[in-house]
Design a protein around this motif. Sequence first.
Motif, PDB file in Angstrom:
ATOM      1  N   ALA A 297       0.832  -1.202   0.000  1.00 49.85           N
ATOM      2  CA  ALA A 297       0.000   0.000   0.000  1.00 49.85           C
ATOM      3  C   ALA A 297       0.869   1.255   0.000  1.00 49.85           C
ATOM      4  N   ARG A 298       1.962   1.221   0.781  1.00 50.27           N
ATOM      5  CA  ARG A 298       2.859   2.375   0.829  1.00 50.27           C
ATOM      6  C   ARG A 298       3.667   2.494  -0.458  1.00 50.27           C
ATOM      7  N   HIS A 299       4.148   1.369  -0.976  1.00 45.63           N
ATOM      8  CA  HIS A 299       4.854   1.383  -2.263  1.00 45.63           C
ATOM      9  C   HIS A 299       4.001   2.074  -3.338  1.00 45.63           C
ATOM     10  N   VAL A 300       2.741   1.655  -3.427  1.00 47.42           N
ATOM     11  CA  VAL A 300       1.856   2.180  -4.468  1.00 47.42           C
ATOM     12  C   VAL A 300       1.588   3.664  -4.258  1.00 47.42           C
ATOM     13  N   ALA A 301       1.272   4.053  -3.024  1.00 45.03           N
ATOM     14  CA  ALA A 301       0.993   5.468  -2.756  1.00 45.03           C
ATOM     15  C   ALA A 301       2.203   6.340  -3.103  1.00 45.03           C
ATOM     16  N   ASN A 302       3.391   5.885  -2.732  1.00 51.58           N
ATOM     17  CA  ASN A 302       4.599   6.635  -3.064  1.00 51.58           C
ATOM     18  C   ASN A 302       4.841   6.694  -4.563  1.00 51.58           C
ATOM     19  N   ALA A 303       4.659   5.553  -5.238  1.00 46.17           N
ATOM     20  CA  ALA A 303       4.895   5.502  -6.679  1.00 46.17           C
ATOM     21  C   ALA A 303       3.968   6.455  -7.419  1.00 46.17           C
ATOM     22  N   GLU A 304       2.716   6.493  -7.007  1.00 47.38           N
ATOM     23  CA  GLU A 304       1.767   7.403  -7.660  1.00 47.38           C
ATOM     24  C   GLU A 304       2.188   8.861  -7.473  1.00 47.38           C
ATOM     25  N   LYS A 305       2.600   9.211  -6.277  1.00 50.22           N
ATOM     26  CA  LYS A 305       2.994  10.603  -6.002  1.00 50.22           C
ATOM     27  C   LYS A 305       4.259  10.975  -6.763  1.00 50.22           C
ATOM     28  N   VAL A 306       5.242  10.088  -6.758  1.00 55.25           N
ATOM     29  CA  VAL A 306       6.497  10.352  -7.465  1.00 55.25           C
ATOM     30  C   VAL A 306       6.270  10.421  -8.971  1.00 55.25           C
ATOM     31  N   ALA A 307       5.472   9.496  -9.503  1.00 53.91           N
ATOM     32  CA  ALA A 307       5.224   9.473 -10.954  1.00 53.91           C
ATOM     33  C   ALA A 307       4.510  10.748 -11.411  1.00 53.91           C
ATOM     34  N   ARG A 308       3.538  11.218 -10.635  1.00 47.12           N
ATOM     35  CA  ARG A 308       2.826  12.444 -11.017  1.00 47.12           C
ATOM     36  C   ARG A 308       3.766  13.648 -10.989  1.00 47.12           C
ATOM     37  N   TRP A 309       4.647  13.678  -9.998  1.00 45.89           N
ATOM     38  CA  TRP A 309       5.604  14.786  -9.936  1.00 45.89           C
ATOM     39  C   TRP A 309       6.550  14.746 -11.139  1.00 45.89           C
ATOM     40  N   LEU A 310       7.035  13.570 -11.466  1.00 43.89           N
ATOM     41  CA  LEU A 310       7.941  13.441 -12.610  1.00 43.89           C
ATOM     42  C   LEU A 310       7.250  13.845 -13.909  1.00 43.89           C
ATOM     43  N   GLU A 311       6.004  13.401 -14.084  1.00 46.94           N
ATOM     44  CA  GLU A 311       5.290  13.708 -15.324  1.00 46.94           C
ATOM     45  C   GLU A 311       5.094  15.211 -15.495  1.00 46.94           C
ATOM     46  N   ALA A 312       4.931  15.930 -14.391  1.00 48.09           N
ATOM     47  CA  ALA A 312       4.706  17.380 -14.468  1.00 48.09           C
ATOM     48  C   ALA A 312       5.999  18.179 -14.587  1.00 48.09           C
ATOM     49  N   ASP A 313       7.143  17.516 -14.401  1.00 47.24           N
ATOM     50  CA  ASP A 313       8.417  18.231 -14.413  1.00 47.24           C
ATOM     51  C   ASP A 313       8.890  18.455 -15.856  1.00 47.24           C
ATOM     52  N   PRO A 314       9.220  19.673 -16.236  1.00 48.67           N
ATOM     53  CA  PRO A 314       9.645  19.959 -17.617  1.00 48.67           C
ATOM     54  C   PRO A 314      10.976  19.319 -17.994  1.00 48.67           C
ATOM     55  N   ARG A 315      11.737  18.825 -17.033  1.00 46.44           N
ATOM     56  CA  ARG A 315      13.012  18.174 -17.326  1.00 46.44           C
ATOM     57  C   ARG A 315      12.852  16.693 -17.685  1.00 46.44           C
ATOM     58  N   VAL A 316      11.592  16.225 -17.693  1.00 45.53           N
ATOM     59  CA  VAL A 316      11.292  14.817 -17.969  1.00 45.53           C
ATOM     60  C   VAL A 316      10.444  14.703 -19.228  1.00 45.53           C
ATOM     61  N   ASP A 317      10.867  13.830 -20.142  1.00 45.04           N
ATOM     62  CA  ASP A 317      10.127  13.639 -21.387  1.00 45.04           C
ATOM     63  C   ASP A 317       8.869  12.801 -21.202  1.00 45.04           C
ATOM     64  N   ARG A 318       8.988  11.675 -20.485  1.00 41.81           N
ATOM     65  CA  ARG A 318       7.824  10.791 -20.343  1.00 41.81           C
ATOM     66  C   ARG A 318       8.011   9.868 -19.145  1.00 41.81           C
ATOM     67  N   VAL A 319       6.874   9.356 -18.654  1.00 47.06           N
ATOM     68  CA  VAL A 319       6.824   8.416 -17.538  1.00 47.06           C
ATOM     69  C   VAL A 319       5.912   7.273 -17.940  1.00 47.06           C
ATOM     70  N   THR A 320       6.284   6.032 -17.630  1.00 46.92           N
ATOM     71  CA  THR A 320       5.509   4.885 -18.103  1.00 46.92           C
ATOM     72  C   THR A 320       4.542   4.313 -17.068  1.00 46.92           C
TER      73      THR A 320
END
Length: 430
Positions: A297-320
């Motif tokens: 449950a913690r792995h998933v919650a963290n992954a969702e938060k980190v992935a959303r932050w990465l996707e919104a960051d202009p230094r990142v092209d894409r997140v899978t």
Amino acid sequence: MTDENAQGFDTLQIHAGAKPDPATGARQVPIYQTTAYVFRDADHAAALFNLQEVGYIYSRLTNPTVQALADRLAALEGGAGAACCSSGHAAQIMALFPLMMPGRNIVVSTRLYGGTVTQFTQTIKRFGWEARFVDFDDEDAVRAAIDDDTRALFGEAIANPGGYVMDVPAIARIADAAGVPLIIDNTSATPWLVRPIEMGATVVVHSTTKFLTGNGTVTGGCVIDSGRFDWAASGKFPSLSEPEPAYHGLRFAETFGPMAYTFHQVAIGLRDLGMTMNPQAAHYTLMGVETLSLRMARHVANAEKVARWLEADPRVDRVTYAGLESSPYHERAKVICPKGAGALFTFAPKGGYDACVALIANLRLFSHVANLGDARSLVIHSASTTHRQLTEEQQRAAGADPEVVRVSVGIEDADDLIADLDQALAQAAA
């Protein structure tokens, strides 16, 4: 399966396969650090060796600590039985061993861990087996790849490294129509997120090294059988349906019914391949499994938060990450893994390969290791490590593009992980 399988997941992960030790009353499963077991008499020994009685002979075959883990994982996956072994790679060979012979083939997903691709493209050729790689999102291509010599379909529920979600029920229907088993690697998902047997899979394999243990201490593998496949129906699986010379003509399917495949795993697979899990490894994994649902449950919650932050960051092209609405697997993930899309995915920092190298070099909390599923957050450049032996075409098919890094998000504070990625991306961009 036993009556305990009616209990909830959180109960099973603590209690399944384990009772207080009858000799001492020990509540935790003891580490039975022994090679052999005393027989009551000659008749008892003969009955064990003839598979007429279930018990312990020699720890290459069975061990009480290892058996407790096998029983617990079978309960968590909803299987009839299980056999534990020395690693996830060992589990894959063990799973195929009762099904295959020279000239036979398996149809497998292109989206697999790089070591599995190498094992299936190179090593199994030495056994005279063939692996046919197909995009499992193309159901017509999967059907077309199956022929009279096909003995199994194989895929990952949540694929390493890209976190792609497989349509398990759809592929299970294709396997059923062809009269062959579907084997699912559930390592990245765990039974807390994905229930392959409930979706029609015949066999589930795990690298218990990963999320099941969860602490990066020991390697191990497990093969779990649903107990639902009729091994004698087609004549395609003589190891299970025909007389076994080593056991005086015993027919596993006829004698053991739903437990035929599991008994073969132990009586033939572990006996002759010797891919034994040691009892201390089993003990560490049993302790890890006790907190599996809490950690996932913690792995998933963290992954969702980190992935959303990465996707919104202009230094990142894409997140899978399939938990993101932008993922082509997002809607499928809601069905296949409704509790979340796991903690494994890739992202592409702008700047390609050089940016990946610089990013990894500057991360402080994320550990640069060839592992996943640890309580700690981990990172690796798959194309130059875990998928290095593959061609670039194979790498891209598997989701290990040269310009992406794989992250396995741990259970730390998500804001600290984001801060670490932020400073590493800044230095990579510079």
